[in-house]
Write a protein that holds these residues in place. Structure first.
Motif, PDB file in Angstrom:
ATOM      1  N   SER A 236       0.844  -1.197   0.000  1.00  0.00           N
ATOM      2  CA  SER A 236       0.000   0.000   0.000  1.00  0.00           C
ATOM      3  C   SER A 236       0.874   1.239   0.000  1.00  0.00           C
ATOM      4  O   SER A 236       1.971   1.248   0.575  1.00  0.00           O
ATOM      5  CB  SER A 236      -0.908   0.037   1.227  1.00  0.00           C
ATOM      6  OG  SER A 236      -2.100  -0.691   1.028  1.00  0.00           O
ATOM      7  N   GLU A 237       0.385   2.288  -0.616  1.00  0.00           N
ATOM      8  CA  GLU A 237       1.054   3.584  -0.595  1.00  0.00           C
ATOM      9  C   GLU A 237      -0.005   4.671  -0.543  1.00  0.00           C
ATOM     10  O   GLU A 237      -1.155   4.466  -0.938  1.00  0.00           O
ATOM     11  CB  GLU A 237       1.944   3.756  -1.825  1.00  0.00           C
ATOM     12  CG  GLU A 237       1.181   3.618  -3.142  1.00  0.00           C
ATOM     13  CD  GLU A 237       2.011   4.045  -4.339  1.00  0.00           C
ATOM     14  OE1 GLU A 237       2.943   4.840  -4.174  1.00  0.00           O
ATOM     15  OE2 GLU A 237       1.682   3.591  -5.460  1.00  0.00           O
ATOM     16  N   TYR A 238       0.421   5.838  -0.036  1.00  0.00           N
ATOM     17  CA  TYR A 238      -0.501   6.955   0.160  1.00  0.00           C
ATOM     18  C   TYR A 238       0.131   8.236  -0.366  1.00  0.00           C
ATOM     19  O   TYR A 238       1.353   8.308  -0.558  1.00  0.00           O
ATOM     20  CB  TYR A 238      -0.827   7.103   1.652  1.00  0.00           C
ATOM     21  CG  TYR A 238      -1.319   5.828   2.264  1.00  0.00           C
ATOM     22  CD1 TYR A 238      -2.675   5.518   2.293  1.00  0.00           C
ATOM     23  CD2 TYR A 238      -0.421   4.897   2.790  1.00  0.00           C
ATOM     24  CE1 TYR A 238      -3.127   4.323   2.835  1.00  0.00           C
ATOM     25  CE2 TYR A 238      -0.865   3.699   3.329  1.00  0.00           C
ATOM     26  CZ  TYR A 238      -2.210   3.419   3.349  1.00  0.00           C
ATOM     27  OH  TYR A 238      -2.649   2.234   3.872  1.00  0.00           O
ATOM     28  N   ASN A 239      -0.674   9.248  -0.568  1.00  0.00           N
ATOM     29  CA  ASN A 239      -0.144  10.552  -0.947  1.00  0.00           C
ATOM     30  C   ASN A 239      -0.014  11.450   0.270  1.00  0.00           C
ATOM     31  O   ASN A 239      -0.257  12.662   0.226  1.00  0.00           O
ATOM     32  CB  ASN A 239      -1.022  11.207  -2.022  1.00  0.00           C
ATOM     33  CG  ASN A 239      -2.451  11.443  -1.563  1.00  0.00           C
ATOM     34  OD1 ASN A 239      -2.959  10.720  -0.694  1.00  0.00           O
ATOM     35  ND2 ASN A 239      -3.116  12.421  -2.145  1.00  0.00           N
ATOM     36  N   ALA A 240       0.397  10.850   1.365  1.00  0.00           N
ATOM     37  CA  ALA A 240       0.613  11.531   2.633  1.00  0.00           C
ATOM     38  C   ALA A 240       1.619  10.708   3.425  1.00  0.00           C
ATOM     39  O   ALA A 240       1.788   9.510   3.168  1.00  0.00           O
ATOM     40  CB  ALA A 240      -0.702  11.663   3.410  1.00  0.00           C
ATOM     41  N   PRO A 241       2.309  11.291   4.394  1.00  0.00           N
ATOM     42  CA  PRO A 241       3.304  10.538   5.165  1.00  0.00           C
ATOM     43  C   PRO A 241       2.705   9.540   6.144  1.00  0.00           C
ATOM     44  O   PRO A 241       3.445   8.809   6.813  1.00  0.00           O
ATOM     45  CB  PRO A 241       4.088  11.636   5.893  1.00  0.00           C
ATOM     46  CG  PRO A 241       3.177  12.807   5.927  1.00  0.00           C
ATOM     47  CD  PRO A 241       2.351  12.733   4.682  1.00  0.00           C
ATOM     48  N   ILE A 248      -2.077  15.868   3.345  1.00  0.00           N
ATOM     49  CA  ILE A 248      -1.723  15.375   2.016  1.00  0.00           C
ATOM     50  C   ILE A 248      -0.487  16.128   1.533  1.00  0.00           C
ATOM     51  O   ILE A 248      -0.414  17.357   1.610  1.00  0.00           O
ATOM     52  CB  ILE A 248      -2.898  15.556   1.050  1.00  0.00           C
ATOM     53  CG1 ILE A 248      -4.049  14.624   1.457  1.00  0.00           C
ATOM     54  CG2 ILE A 248      -2.475  15.304  -0.396  1.00  0.00           C
ATOM     55  CD1 ILE A 248      -5.317  14.833   0.679  1.00  0.00           C
ATOM     56  N   SER A 249       0.500  15.386   1.053  1.00  0.00           N
ATOM     57  CA  SER A 249       1.792  15.975   0.710  1.00  0.00           C
ATOM     58  C   SER A 249       2.061  16.031  -0.792  1.00  0.00           C
ATOM     59  O   SER A 249       3.026  16.663  -1.216  1.00  0.00           O
ATOM     60  CB  SER A 249       2.914  15.166   1.379  1.00  0.00           C
ATOM     61  OG  SER A 249       2.831  13.804   0.966  1.00  0.00           O
ATOM     62  N   ARG A 250       1.209  15.374  -1.578  1.00  0.00           N
ATOM     63  CA  ARG A 250       1.438  15.307  -3.017  1.00  0.00           C
ATOM     64  C   ARG A 250       0.122  14.915  -3.698  1.00  0.00           C
ATOM     65  O   ARG A 250      -0.758  14.337  -3.055  1.00  0.00           O
ATOM     66  CB  ARG A 250       2.537  14.289  -3.331  1.00  0.00           C
ATOM     67  CG  ARG A 250       2.301  12.945  -2.653  1.00  0.00           C
ATOM     68  CD  ARG A 250       3.538  12.059  -2.713  1.00  0.00           C
ATOM     69  NE  ARG A 250       3.876  11.773  -4.108  1.00  0.00           N
ATOM     70  CZ  ARG A 250       5.120  11.591  -4.525  1.00  0.00           C
ATOM     71  NH1 ARG A 250       6.138  11.683  -3.688  1.00  0.00           N
ATOM     72  NH2 ARG A 250       5.361  11.332  -5.797  1.00  0.00           N
ATOM     73  N   PRO A 251      -0.024  15.185  -4.999  1.00  0.00           N
ATOM     74  CA  PRO A 251      -1.292  14.845  -5.656  1.00  0.00           C
ATOM     75  C   PRO A 251      -1.591  13.354  -5.670  1.00  0.00           C
ATOM     76  O   PRO A 251      -2.742  12.944  -5.460  1.00  0.00           O
ATOM     77  CB  PRO A 251      -1.097  15.377  -7.082  1.00  0.00           C
ATOM     78  CG  PRO A 251      -0.031  16.416  -6.966  1.00  0.00           C
ATOM     79  CD  PRO A 251       0.882  15.942  -5.889  1.00  0.00           C
ATOM     80  N   ASP A 252      -0.590  12.523  -5.927  1.00  0.00           N
ATOM     81  CA  ASP A 252      -0.763  11.075  -6.008  1.00  0.00           C
ATOM     82  C   ASP A 252       0.326  10.369  -5.213  1.00  0.00           C
ATOM     83  O   ASP A 252       1.401  10.946  -4.971  1.00  0.00           O
ATOM     84  CB  ASP A 252      -0.679  10.600  -7.464  1.00  0.00           C
ATOM     85  CG  ASP A 252      -1.821  11.113  -8.321  1.00  0.00           C
ATOM     86  OD1 ASP A 252      -2.966  11.109  -7.833  1.00  0.00           O
ATOM     87  OD2 ASP A 252      -1.554  11.513  -9.471  1.00  0.00           O
ATOM     88  N   PRO A 253       0.102   9.120  -4.822  1.00  0.00           N
ATOM     89  CA  PRO A 253       1.179   8.334  -4.225  1.00  0.00           C
ATOM     90  C   PRO A 253       2.356   8.222  -5.194  1.00  0.00           C
ATOM     91  O   PRO A 253       2.200   8.386  -6.410  1.00  0.00           O
ATOM     92  CB  PRO A 253       0.508   6.979  -3.976  1.00  0.00           C
ATOM     93  CG  PRO A 253      -0.954   7.299  -3.840  1.00  0.00           C
ATOM     94  CD  PRO A 253      -1.186   8.406  -4.826  1.00  0.00           C
ATOM     95  N   PRO A 254       3.564   7.912  -4.702  1.00  0.00           N
ATOM     96  CA  PRO A 254       4.764   7.988  -5.544  1.00  0.00           C
ATOM     97  C   PRO A 254       4.962   6.858  -6.539  1.00  0.00           C
ATOM     98  O   PRO A 254       5.630   7.042  -7.556  1.00  0.00           O
ATOM     99  CB  PRO A 254       5.899   8.002  -4.522  1.00  0.00           C
ATOM    100  CG  PRO A 254       5.338   7.299  -3.328  1.00  0.00           C
ATOM    101  CD  PRO A 254       3.900   7.685  -3.290  1.00  0.00           C
TER     102      PRO A 254
END
Length: 433
Positions: A236-241, A248-254
């Motif tokens: 799993s990955e998220y667009n937040a830490p 939210i730190s970015r528009p999409d997960p990396p």
């Protein structure tokens, strides 16, 4: 890396709420009779039945809140534990195992370079670092609790994002829901597809959200690999830490789809997975725990439910979750309406809690019909429920909504089925097998 051989896109008064959030239900499935207490009691009763489905959509290893769900789908979901190989593997041993991990493997946060310059050390953290693109992996932790999990915060220069991988062993014949795209009626997502790899493994890649009702716009992208001999690798990955509670730190997960696939199909996980304990024995075809469930193993909930729906209804979507839960999105020409059913043997213990004031039929079946407002965020949504229990403890709960999903606005004034029709479904002799 295995190649793909096929791809299948997925696309009231007091109450007894019928929890439908598989993909959040399917991760975590009162002594008075006020509306609030009764709701909590019914919810708990249904969760006890759903809990047996354990998928991630339900046994969540990386923390957080399925679901058919379970199937629901906001964290790394590990529905049990697996076998002795992963795709592409030839050896049973590997330095990727972190035998000392018994909780958090690192006493304090640490940062690793990932990609070509990644650390060459063993353990799940080293494996994760080597498999991620160029960037920095920090705040890492490993844990063991039946399965094995590694997580950390990855930064490729575009924003910090939590990434995690969980390993487990499951009964391969019972774990198909793990790699089945969830029903949109319960789990909204942007895209989801399942792929059968050349070695028979099943791969699901889902791009969705942490919260089905989108109260926060944190995205959750997942890749889940189920091998034919019962290994599960869930990333799993998220667009937040962090999954929850972080900005939210970015528009999409990396990680894009190709990187997620490479992550879960990598040989790096093989050694650790091979050391995991065998999965628990299956529950058998009846899906029950005993205690009044005998004689109903041949009742297929989805099939029976479909046969009991009024023939005048047009069915737009339908599905099931093992042999306890089924749903359908129907329309009588006035708008879409979600209808769902849960069938639980051996539930005699909830009679005193949930069926006060119920009507008792000549055969001893107790029936309680209720109406209430929806609870999943859909504007104007109402829920009509008929909760029944037979003398031997077989509980059948049917609910209908005036929307095609609980978390979307109402599409009509009332549900497509009346309380009388819901009662007919719940009390049908077809449930007796």
């Amino acid at each position: 890396m295995p190649s793909e051989s096929s791809q299948k896109p997925c696309e009231a008064s007091e109450t007894a709420p019928f929890e439908g959030e598989l993909g959040e239900a399917l991760h975590r499935t009162g002594s008075s009779f006020t509306p609030v207490d009764r709701a909590a009691l019914v919810d708990a009763g249904l969760r006890r039945g759903r809990r047996r489905l354990a998928r991630r959509r339900i046994a969540v290893v990386t923390g957080g809140a399925l679901v058919l769900g379970t199937v629901v789908l906001g964290t790394v979901g590990l529905g049990g534990m697996y076998g002795d190989r992963l795709p592409g593997g030839t050896a049973a041993d590997s330095s990727t195992a972190s035998e000392a991990a018994t909780g958090a493997a690192t006493a304090e946060p640490r940062a690793l370079v990932t990609g070509a310059g990644a650390a060459s050390g063993g353990g799940l953290t080293g494996a994760l670092a080597r498999l991620l693109p160029e960037g920095e992996l920090s705040d890492t932790a490993e844990s063991r609790n039946g399965g094995a999990t590694v997580r950390g915060v990855f930064d490729d220069g575009e924003g910090r994002a939590e990434v995690s991988v969980g390993l487990s062993r499951v009964n391969a014949t019972e774990a198909g829901d793990q790699v089945t795209c969830p029903a949109r009626a319960y789990t909204p997502y942007d895209s989801c597809d399942t792929t059968e790899l050349t070695d028979g493994s099943q791969l699901m890649i889902l791009q969705g959200y942490v919260y089905p009702d989108r109260r926060e716009d944190t995205k959750n992208w997942r890749a889940v690999l189920l091998t034919s001999d019962g290994f599960l690798v869930d990333a799993s990955e998220y667009n937040a830490p962090a999954e929850k509670g972080a900005e939210i730190s970015r528009p999409d997960p990396p990680l894009d789809r190709a990187t997620l696939k490479a992550l879960v199909t990598s040989d790096e996980w093989r050694g650790t997975a091979a050391r995991l304990p065998a999965p628990p024995r299956g529950r058998g075809p009846g899906g029950g725990d005993g205690g009044g469930s005998a004689g109903r193993s041949d009742v297929q909930v989805g099939t029976v439910f479909a046969s009991l729906l009024p023939t005048a209804l047009k069915v737009y979507d339908q599905g099931r979750q093992e042999n306890e839960f089924a749903y359908a999105v129907v329309d009588d020409g006035k708008g879409r309406s979600l209808v769902q059913i849960n069938v639980q043997p051996g539930m005699s213990g909830v009679v005193g809690e949930l069926f006060g004031g119920a009507t008792t039929l000549p055969d001893g079946t107790q029936v309680k019909a209720t109406k209430q407002n929806g609870e999943k965020g859909g504007a104007g949504v109402v829920q009509w429920t008929v909760d029944t229990i037979r003398p031997d403890g077989l509980r059948v709960v049917v609910s209908a909504f005036n929307s095609g999903a609980q978390n979307t606005p109402a599409t009509r004034a009332t549900p497509a089925l009346t309380l009388e029709q819901l009662t007919t479904i719940a009390t049908s002799e077809k449930w007796l097998g």
